[in-house]
Design an enzyme around this catalytic site. Structure first.
Site, PDB file in Angstrom:
ATOM      1  CB  CYS A 128      -1.022   0.100   1.257  1.00  0.00           C
ATOM      2  SG  CYS A 128      -1.861   1.679   1.184  1.00  0.00           S
ATOM      3  CG  ASN A 190      -1.149  -2.107  -4.047  1.00  0.00           C
ATOM      4  OD1 ASN A 190      -1.981  -1.200  -4.269  1.00  0.00           O
ATOM      5  ND2 ASN A 190      -1.131  -2.490  -2.742  1.00  0.00           N
TER       6      ASN A 190
END
Lengths: 301, 254
Positions: A128, A190
């Site tokens: 993240c 991601n």
């Protein structure tokens, strides 16, 4: 259409929904019969509750968007008490995306999720870009990823999928480190770190200045990375990044993905995930593939 | 309340300069729609418009399966939407969010709209009238031409007007209108720019009057999945799209 990703994670078809884009599945049940999906990956969850970043958290870009949500969630215990009972009997695989800011948090969270009978897998979020400590810090070096994956592996006995960051120099090396540390599969990519500026106001558009780029614009980058990683590891690769239709999904499988995730496209068409599952099937029939697994890595080059 | 994704056809278009009224007809029956709910409109043919555009519902005609939107052109997405031609197909996800709370019969109700924020108050006022509640309306704009469909609003209740340049009604902001001195209200509903809503909310709080506001934070999914459109509340960050867009001001950390 069945895909076996190993260690008990068997998908009805290759289509899952990406964490952070499909809530807990409940938000989409007016639009999609979840039984038509291989799985859903629920919102990134951390051991302790997180309020996330301040508003504004989103900026639209050409063919995509930036977000800096910052892992807003109510923590693993709240998930277990309040959310899990509502979603555990969905007729699809429910995977939990687990994130952390310390090694201990990852391990403790994984231990707690291991006890949940109806969660067959964790997608370990080491990528993240929107939280200051941890998250991506673990995912951008081979030593970091080895450490977190091997520690979680010790306490987590079901399928461990590791979600990789594209914000690295050599993603294949990171994937190999995850594999060596005990990952059952890797998912990628991601979001890509980016930023947006309001020229009129001379200010950043996002509250924390930078954010993660997703949507159709990232697809070529994601496809290239999936192709590189699929050549480098033996464990299954789950491809995501800008997939908006069945053709995109097939491309990821041809590049070596065993399954795919649909992310930002859910925002544009809340029915897209079921359409992609149907479309992959239609592609296989049209090209004479008996099994969807025949698509995996079938790129001719 | 079931949400749908459906194609609508543009059957009526009215140009108001910077804003445009779009009447959109579906082939199938509309679901239940509460005043204050919104739609997410897909904008086709605009390369830089990737996400849907959240637009409040201006009016609903259940008999003809029609939803009317009053759209102000603020960026590329809404500009393209305003270019739609009669017969064009427009895809919408709807109805989204929670509407205004209905007042009790006999309560004195004021609807306050600023700029394009007047849009959802039209359907709300219509539903109130259908429920034998005649609202008062206080509508504000920068100038006279901002007060769209004023005559139609006036049909639904006693209507007060302010403009910043004094071209229509009383000069100044809605918070400066003389009606505040002459009348007490049981419930106040507000939609408009955030500074204006905050100012009205503050007045309401000082008078200890119940107040709801409709927010328009930047959204991606519109369904409560992405957590982009959050507002800071006493319950922490909550999604405007799912828990709003209408909030009681007591819940907000304003």
């Amino acid at each position: 259409m069945t895909i076996d990703l190993g260690r008990g994670l068997v998908l009805r078809n290759p289509v899952m929904t990406a964490s952070g884009t499909f809530g807990y599945g409940e938000e989409y049940t007016d639009f999609v019969d979840l039984a038509q999906l291989g799985g859903i990956i629920v919102k990134g969850t951390t051991l302790h509750p997180r309020e996330g970043n301040p508003y504004p958290r989103m900026a639209e870009t050409a063919s995509g968007m930036l977000n800096c949500v910052g892992l807003q969630n109510k923590g693993v215990q709240y998930f277990i008490d309040a959310i899990y009972p509502r979603i555990k009997d969905f007729d699809t695989n429910v995977l939990l995306n687990l994130s952390g800011s310390s090694l201990e948090d990852y391990v403790k969270g994984a231990e707690m999720v291991d006890a949940l009978e109806k969660i067959p897998a964790i997608e370990l979020n080491v990528s993240c870009p929107n939280v200051k400590q941890g998250g991506m810090a673990f995912g951008v070096t081979t030593t970091g990823i080895s450490q977190v994956v091997s520690e979680v592996r010790k306490v987590y006995h079901k399928h461990l999928m590791v979600k990789l960051s594209p914000n690295v120099t050599n993603i294949a090396e990171i994937a190999m480190a995850a594999e060596a540390a005990g990952a059952d599969s890797v998912s990628l990519i991601n979001t890509l770190m980016g930023m947006a500026i309001d020229a009129e106001k001379r200010k950043p558009k996002l509250s924390v200045i930078t954010g993660g780029l997703s949507g159709a614009c990232v697809k070529p980058v994601a496809l290239r990375m999936v192709w590189q990683v699929a050549k480098a590891v033996k464990i299954p690769v789950v491809g995501l990044g800008g997939i908006s239709n069945a053709t995109d999904a097939v491309e990821f499988m041809l590049a070596g993905a065993s399954a795919i995730e649909i992310g930002t496209a859910n925002f544009i068409d809340p029915t897209v995930s079921a359409k992609v599952a149907w479309g992959i099937n239609e592609y296989c029939e049209r090209h004479g593939f008996q099994k969807v697994t025949e698509l995996i890595g079938a790129l001719e080059c | 309340m079931t949400k749908q994704i459906a194609d609508f056809k543009l059957v009526q278009k009215q140009d108001f300069g910077r804003s445009v009224l779009l009447k959109l007809r579906a082939e199938q029956a509309l679901p239940e729609i509460a005043p204050g709910q919104f739609v997410q409109v897909r904008v086709d043919g605009s390369p830089n418009t990737y996400l849907r555009r959240p637009i409040s519902i201006h009016d609903v005609d259940f008999q003809h399966n029609e939803i009317t939107l009053l759209v102000q052109q603020v960026g590329e997405g809404t500009r393209h939407l305003a270019m739609a031609e009669m017969g064009n197909v427009i895809n919408m996800v709807m109805p989204l969010g929670n509407g205004f709370s209905l007042p009790e019969k006999g309560e004195i109700v004021l609807l306050v709209g600023g700029g394009i924020g007047i849009a959802p108050l039209f359907y709300f006022a219509k539903v109130l009238v259908e429920n034998d509640i005649r609202p008062m309306l206080l509508l504000g704009g920068k100038t006279e031409s901002d007060l769209l469909r004023l005559a139609d609003y006036q049909q639904l209740g006693e209507t007060f007007v302010t403009t910043e340049d004094g071209s229509l009604g009383e000069k100044g902001f809605v918070t400066m209108h003389s009606v505040w001195q002459n009348q007490d209200f049981d419930k106040i509903y507000v939609c408009g720019p955030k500074p204006m809503m905050k100012a009205v909310a503050k007045m309401a709080a000082e008078k200890d009057v119940w107040c709801e506001v409709s927010l328009e934070n930047l959204m991606a999914c519109g369904l409560g999945a992405c957590l982009c459109c959050v507002e800071d509340t006493v319950d922490g960050h909550v999604c405007v799209c799912k828990e709003g867009p209408v909030f009681n001001t007591r819940r907000l950390k304003w």
